[in-house]
Design a protein around this motif. Sequence first.
Motif, short mmCIF file in Angstrom:
data_model
loop_
_atom_site.label_atom_id
_atom_site.label_comp_id
_atom_site.label_asym_id
_atom_site.label_seq_id
_atom_site.Cartn_x
_atom_site.Cartn_y
_atom_site.Cartn_z
N ARG A 18 -34.30 47.29 19.43
CA ARG A 18 -33.03 46.67 19.04
C ARG A 18 -32.94 45.24 19.56
O ARG A 18 -32.57 44.32 18.82
N LEU A 19 -33.31 45.03 20.82
CA LEU A 19 -33.28 43.67 21.38
C LEU A 19 -34.21 42.75 20.60
O LEU A 19 -33.87 41.59 20.32
N ALA A 20 -35.39 43.27 20.24
CA ALA A 20 -36.37 42.43 19.54
C ALA A 20 -35.90 42.08 18.14
O ALA A 20 -36.01 40.92 17.71
N VAL A 21 -35.38 43.04 17.42
CA VAL A 21 -34.87 42.76 16.06
C VAL A 21 -33.75 41.73 16.14
O VAL A 21 -33.70 40.77 15.36
N ASP A 22 -32.86 41.91 17.10
CA ASP A 22 -31.74 40.96 17.24
C ASP A 22 -32.24 39.56 17.58
O ASP A 22 -31.55 38.58 17.29
N ALA A 23 -33.40 39.49 18.22
CA ALA A 23 -33.96 38.18 18.58
C ALA A 23 -34.84 37.60 17.48
O ALA A 23 -35.43 36.53 17.65
N ALA A 134 -28.56 49.88 30.84
CA ALA A 134 -28.38 48.53 31.37
C ALA A 134 -29.17 47.51 30.55
O ALA A 134 -28.67 46.41 30.24
N LEU A 135 -30.38 47.88 30.18
CA LEU A 135 -31.22 46.97 29.39
C LEU A 135 -30.53 46.58 28.08
O LEU A 135 -30.59 45.43 27.63
N ALA A 136 -29.84 47.53 27.49
CA ALA A 136 -29.15 47.26 26.22
C ALA A 136 -27.98 46.30 26.40
O ALA A 136 -27.60 45.61 25.45
N GLN A 137 -27.45 46.25 27.62
CA GLN A 137 -26.19 45.52 27.80
C GLN A 137 -26.32 44.20 28.55
O GLN A 137 -25.40 43.37 28.49
N LEU A 138 -27.39 44.00 29.30
CA LEU A 138 -27.44 42.86 30.22
C LEU A 138 -28.14 41.63 29.67
O LEU A 138 -28.21 40.61 30.36
N GLY A 139 -28.63 41.67 28.45
CA GLY A 139 -29.27 40.49 27.87
C GLY A 139 -28.26 39.35 27.73
O GLY A 139 -27.12 39.56 27.33
N ARG A 140 -28.70 38.14 28.10
CA ARG A 140 -27.83 36.96 28.03
C ARG A 140 -28.65 35.78 27.52
O ARG A 140 -29.87 35.76 27.66
N THR A 164 -43.31 36.76 29.39
CA THR A 164 -42.18 35.96 29.86
C THR A 164 -41.43 35.33 28.68
O THR A 164 -40.20 35.31 28.65
N ALA A 165 -42.17 34.84 27.70
CA ALA A 165 -41.53 34.26 26.51
C ALA A 165 -40.78 35.33 25.72
O ALA A 165 -39.68 35.07 25.20
N PHE A 166 -41.35 36.52 25.63
CA PHE A 166 -40.66 37.61 24.94
C PHE A 166 -39.37 37.98 25.68
O PHE A 166 -38.31 38.13 25.06
N LEU A 167 -39.46 38.10 27.01
CA LEU A 167 -38.25 38.41 27.77
C LEU A 167 -37.18 37.35 27.56
O LEU A 167 -36.00 37.67 27.37
N ASP A 168 -37.60 36.10 27.58
CA ASP A 168 -36.63 35.01 27.38
C ASP A 168 -35.93 35.17 26.02
O ASP A 168 -34.71 35.02 25.91
N ALA A 169 -36.71 35.51 25.01
CA ALA A 169 -36.15 35.64 23.67
C ALA A 169 -35.16 36.80 23.57
O ALA A 169 -34.20 36.74 22.79
N VAL A 170 -35.39 37.86 24.34
CA VAL A 170 -34.50 39.02 24.25
C VAL A 170 -33.42 39.02 25.34
O VAL A 170 -32.67 39.99 25.47
N GLY A 171 -33.34 37.92 26.11
CA GLY A 171 -32.18 37.78 26.99
C GLY A 171 -32.40 37.94 28.47
O GLY A 171 -31.43 38.07 29.23
N TYR A 172 -33.64 37.86 28.92
CA TYR A 172 -33.94 38.09 30.34
C TYR A 172 -34.87 37.01 30.91
O TYR A 172 -35.74 36.49 30.20
N ASP A 173 -34.67 36.73 32.20
CA ASP A 173 -35.63 35.91 32.94
C ASP A 173 -36.71 36.83 33.50
O ASP A 173 -36.45 38.01 33.78
N ALA A 174 -37.90 36.27 33.67
CA ALA A 174 -39.01 37.01 34.27
C ALA A 174 -39.31 36.46 35.66
O ALA A 174 -39.20 35.25 35.89
N LEU A 175 -39.67 37.35 36.57
CA LEU A 175 -40.15 36.95 37.89
C LEU A 175 -41.59 37.44 38.00
O LEU A 175 -41.83 38.66 37.94
N ASP A 176 -42.54 36.51 38.12
CA ASP A 176 -43.93 36.90 38.28
C ASP A 176 -44.09 37.50 39.68
O ASP A 176 -44.01 36.80 40.68
N ALA A 177 -44.31 38.82 39.72
CA ALA A 177 -44.30 39.54 40.99
C ALA A 177 -45.70 39.93 41.44
O ALA A 177 -45.85 40.66 42.42
N GLY A 178 -46.74 39.47 40.71
CA GLY A 178 -48.09 39.72 41.18
C GLY A 178 -48.97 40.44 40.18
O GLY A 178 -48.73 40.42 38.97
#
Length: 236
Positions: A18-23, A134-140, A164-178
């Motif tokens: 759903r997030l991807a289609v909306d993006a 939460a994933l469905a609701q917290l995209g900004r 990271t680019a995909f997350l950005d497109a669907v409303g989230y920041d990424a943190l490179d955690a290793g």
Amino acid sequence: MTTIGLIGSGNIGSTVARLAVDAGYDVVLSNSRGPETLADLVAQLGPHARAATAAEAAEAGDLVLVTVPLHAYRDVPVEPLVGKTVMDTNNYYPDRDGHVDALDRAETTTSSLLAEHLPQSHVVKVFNTIFFVALAQLGRASGADDRSTLPVFGDDAGAKAEVTAFLDAVGYDALDAGTLEESWRAENGRPVYVMPYASDGDVTTPAPGRADVVRDLLARADRDGDPQPAQPMPQG
Ligand SMILES: NC(=O)c1ccc[n+]([C@@H]2O[C@H](COP(=O)([O-])OP(=O)(O)OC[C@H]3O[C@@H](n4cnc5c(N)ncnc54)[C@H](OP(=O)(O)O)[C@@H]3O)[C@@H](O)[C@H]2O)c1
């Protein structure tokens, strides 16, 4: 247009779809029972979604999401994913998945197991720490004060950049955690698991998971300490 292939279309798969289609992405969904069982979901998602077999979804995806119960990871098609970035949402629930000795002994991680199964793909661990509601609701939108941050782990910098680019497109920041080996820090029962995105410990009431909180909770994980009891995410 970039196509997201999905191996698994349950709670998390359908939410990411759903997030991807909306993006603006196309999505190709799959599950274990066959494309015909996904007709209702495809209809809900609209003309940029279709259903296929898991092998076809893997083949069609420019970027692929594996979101099946851990016990099914060896069923993920290998050949169509060669050279591709594969996002992995897996978590280990022994009651659901059966015991995996190497995980019980903390000798490997869930995503390392998938990476061993897909040796010519670039596996990136993502989405595993957030309840699907939460994933469905917290995209900004990018730059929003209340945007949430999700940890990503992987061994290939280019693949992590793609995710990271995909997350950005669907409303989230990424943190490179290793690396994938380090992804135990975000597995079930570790401090960063679910709670940054829950209000007052209630996973059904989403709250933005801020980067500084996510970073701090990742740093607090202790591999020699016992994980907290499994968090109450509904599982398949
Ligand atoms: N629920 C959450 O909020 C959440 C959050 C983060 C991470 N996770 C993790 O993400 C993974 C998926 O969780 P979920 O809650 O989305 O599970 P789910 O709702 O049970 O969905 C699982 C999906 O995987 C499919 N599947 C099962 N075996 C398969 C196989 N051999 N080949 C292809 N598809 C197969 C299922 O298809 P059928 O229905 O046809 O069998 C279903 O579409 C799990 O590892 C889970 O622990 C869950």
